[in-house]
Design a protein around this motif. Structure first.
Motif, mmCIF file in Angstrom:
data_model
loop_
_atom_site.group_PDB
_atom_site.id
_atom_site.type_symbol
_atom_site.label_atom_id
_atom_site.label_comp_id
_atom_site.label_asym_id
_atom_site.label_seq_id
_atom_site.Cartn_x
_atom_site.Cartn_y
_atom_site.Cartn_z
ATOM 1 N N GLY A 104 0.810 -1.216 0.000
ATOM 2 C CA GLY A 104 0.000 0.000 0.000
ATOM 3 C C GLY A 104 0.837 1.256 0.000
ATOM 4 O O GLY A 104 2.037 1.231 -0.285
ATOM 5 N N GLU A 105 0.190 2.344 0.357
ATOM 6 C CA GLU A 105 0.794 3.674 0.305
ATOM 7 C C GLU A 105 0.636 4.360 1.658
ATOM 8 O O GLU A 105 -0.466 4.392 2.225
ATOM 9 C CB GLU A 105 0.098 4.489 -0.781
ATOM 10 N N ILE A 106 1.727 4.883 2.188
ATOM 11 C CA ILE A 106 1.673 5.561 3.486
ATOM 12 C C ILE A 106 0.836 6.837 3.385
ATOM 13 O O ILE A 106 1.001 7.631 2.450
ATOM 14 C CB ILE A 106 3.090 5.893 3.988
ATOM 15 N N VAL A 107 -0.071 7.005 4.350
ATOM 16 C CA VAL A 107 -0.880 8.224 4.404
ATOM 17 C C VAL A 107 -0.609 9.041 5.665
ATOM 18 O O VAL A 107 -0.933 10.228 5.714
ATOM 19 C CB VAL A 107 -2.394 7.913 4.304
ATOM 20 N N ASP A 125 4.926 7.336 0.361
ATOM 21 C CA ASP A 125 5.842 6.217 0.148
ATOM 22 C C ASP A 125 5.056 4.940 -0.134
ATOM 23 O O ASP A 125 4.072 4.632 0.550
ATOM 24 C CB ASP A 125 6.737 6.001 1.369
ATOM 25 N N ARG A 126 5.516 4.188 -1.126
ATOM 26 C CA ARG A 126 4.870 2.916 -1.471
ATOM 27 C C ARG A 126 5.598 1.791 -0.735
ATOM 28 O O ARG A 126 6.831 1.690 -0.798
ATOM 29 C CB ARG A 126 4.923 2.690 -2.981
ATOM 30 N N VAL A 127 4.828 0.945 -0.043
ATOM 31 C CA VAL A 127 5.447 -0.013 0.869
ATOM 32 C C VAL A 127 4.806 -1.397 0.789
ATOM 33 O O VAL A 127 3.642 -1.549 0.417
ATOM 34 C CB VAL A 127 5.373 0.488 2.336
ATOM 35 N N GLN A 128 5.616 -2.394 1.171
ATOM 36 C CA GLN A 128 5.154 -3.762 1.367
ATOM 37 C C GLN A 128 5.387 -4.107 2.833
ATOM 38 O O GLN A 128 6.380 -3.676 3.429
ATOM 39 C CB GLN A 128 5.922 -4.728 0.457
ATOM 40 N N VAL A 129 4.471 -4.877 3.424
ATOM 41 C CA VAL A 129 4.511 -5.167 4.857
ATOM 42 C C VAL A 129 4.748 -6.659 5.076
ATOM 43 O O VAL A 129 4.097 -7.494 4.441
ATOM 44 C CB VAL A 129 3.185 -4.761 5.541
#
Length: 346
Positions: free
Chosen positions: A63-66, A79-83
């Motif tokens: 997803g994308e950090i908000v 920032d685009r992230v994987q968890v």
């Protein structure tokens, strides 16, 4: 916001919840993709002993950090992230010895923490503490990035089984994990990869995508005899059982060459957890049997790079993209084996 919450076996509800607010040490993301897997099917039908209902499901998350909580450094909105899914504590003797995948205090997204079948979710401080939030490389889509989690588990399995250059590798099970095993084995230099499945139709769909050197439908063909014939009687260097089948595990042992390695990747049902092993076969052929349990944060980072570089392609494995409203249908598609990877796009 909309979420899919597990209450009990057969009882997963689409609900409206208040949007979560970030606290110190946390990150809030807008979930762009959360892919489904066989574990979601098991949870939907049988629950899970480590799950405290009601709980938002979903653990293959991108997803994308908000929003970013106080004290969090290096991350910003956009920032685009994987968890990561499996969260080691990072402080126990196993973690300190580099064995994070078997941390006895492991927590998980979608189990102890609300998961990714939601429009928004909180990445807890426990994830950030072990460097489990990963930046998605430029040019890589959210859907593809969500597959880093299952690929990380596959990577752990192949490291433990020492898959390497020149190996003949047999993968039993042509579901999404089996497909990832085929592609990773090639990326690690395997000389030949053989794919085996009981279901001929499922095998053909997978084989058309991942192109193994040989596909064996074990419903109509003795897979042990077929592997031995294909290897001039020598057998395989590595057999990976990417299926929850005791029979497959027993057959896998019989397929091995001398000093071969059997990876018990797929767990067995709790009411039938045992298999028969010819101890003399293991003894005289110097065989190795290894277990596999999840992945570490480092495996997730490496998996993202393997996908982004094209070493392990995954885009064509994503056969279904569904909205959150259709999460129950997504789980049923996985249960029926009608697709490879089914991803939810909230």
């Amino acid at each position: 916001m909309k979420v899919a919450r597990f209450y009990a076996p057969g009882d997963i509800r689409l609900e409206e919840l208040a949007e979560p607010q970030v606290s110190a040490g946390e990150v809030k993301i807008r979930v762009r993709n959360c892919s489904t897997c066989g574990t979601d099917v098991k949870i939907s039908r049988s629950g899970h002993p480590n799950m405290t209902p009601p709980q938002v499901m979903g653990h293959e998350i991108a997803g994308e950090i908000v929003d970013v909580g106080d004290g969090v450094e290096g991350w910003a909105a956009g920032d685009r992230v994987q968890v990561i899914a499996a969260i080691p504590d990072g402080t126990c003797p196993d973690c300190l010895a580099g064995r994070q995948t078997v941390c006895p205090h492991q927590l998980s997204m979608g189990y102890q923490f609300p998961g990714g079948f939601a429009e928004f979710m909180i990445v807890p401080r426990e994830v950030l503490r072990v460097d489990g939030l990963n930046r998605i490389p430029e040019g890589l889509g959210f859907a593809e990035a969500s597959l880093a989690e299952p690929l990380a588990c596959v990577l752990n399995g192949q490291e433990l089984a020492r898959v390497g250059a020149g190996d003949v590798v047999v993968v039993i099970g042509s579901g999404p994990i089996g497909c990832l095993h085929v592609r990773l084995a090639r990326a690690r230099g395997a000389a030949r990869v053989i794919l085996v499945d009981l279901n001929a139709d499922r095998l053909k769909k997978a084989a058309d995508l991942v192109k193994p050197d040989l596909a064996i439908a074990s419903e109509s063909t003795d897979p042990v005899a077929a592997v031995l014939e294909a290897t001039s009687g020598r057998g395989a260097d590595v057999v990976i059982t990417a299926a929850a089948s005791g029979a497959a595990q027993e057959q896998g042992l019989l397929m091995l060459a001398r000093r071969g390695r059997l990876s018990l990747f797929g767990g067995l049902p709790k009411d039938h957890p045992t298999i028969t092993v010819d101890s003399n076969l293991v003894h005289y052929r110097e065989l190795t049997i290894v277990g596999v349990n999840g992945s570490s944060p480092a495996h997730n980072k490496e998996a993202l790079e393997l996908i982004a570089s094209g070493a392990v392609p995954v885009t064509d494995l994503i056969t279904h993209r569904l909205p959150l409203d259709e999460v129950l249908e997504a789980i049923e598609i996985v249960a029926r084996g009608d697709g490879i990877k089914v991803t939810i796009e909230p």
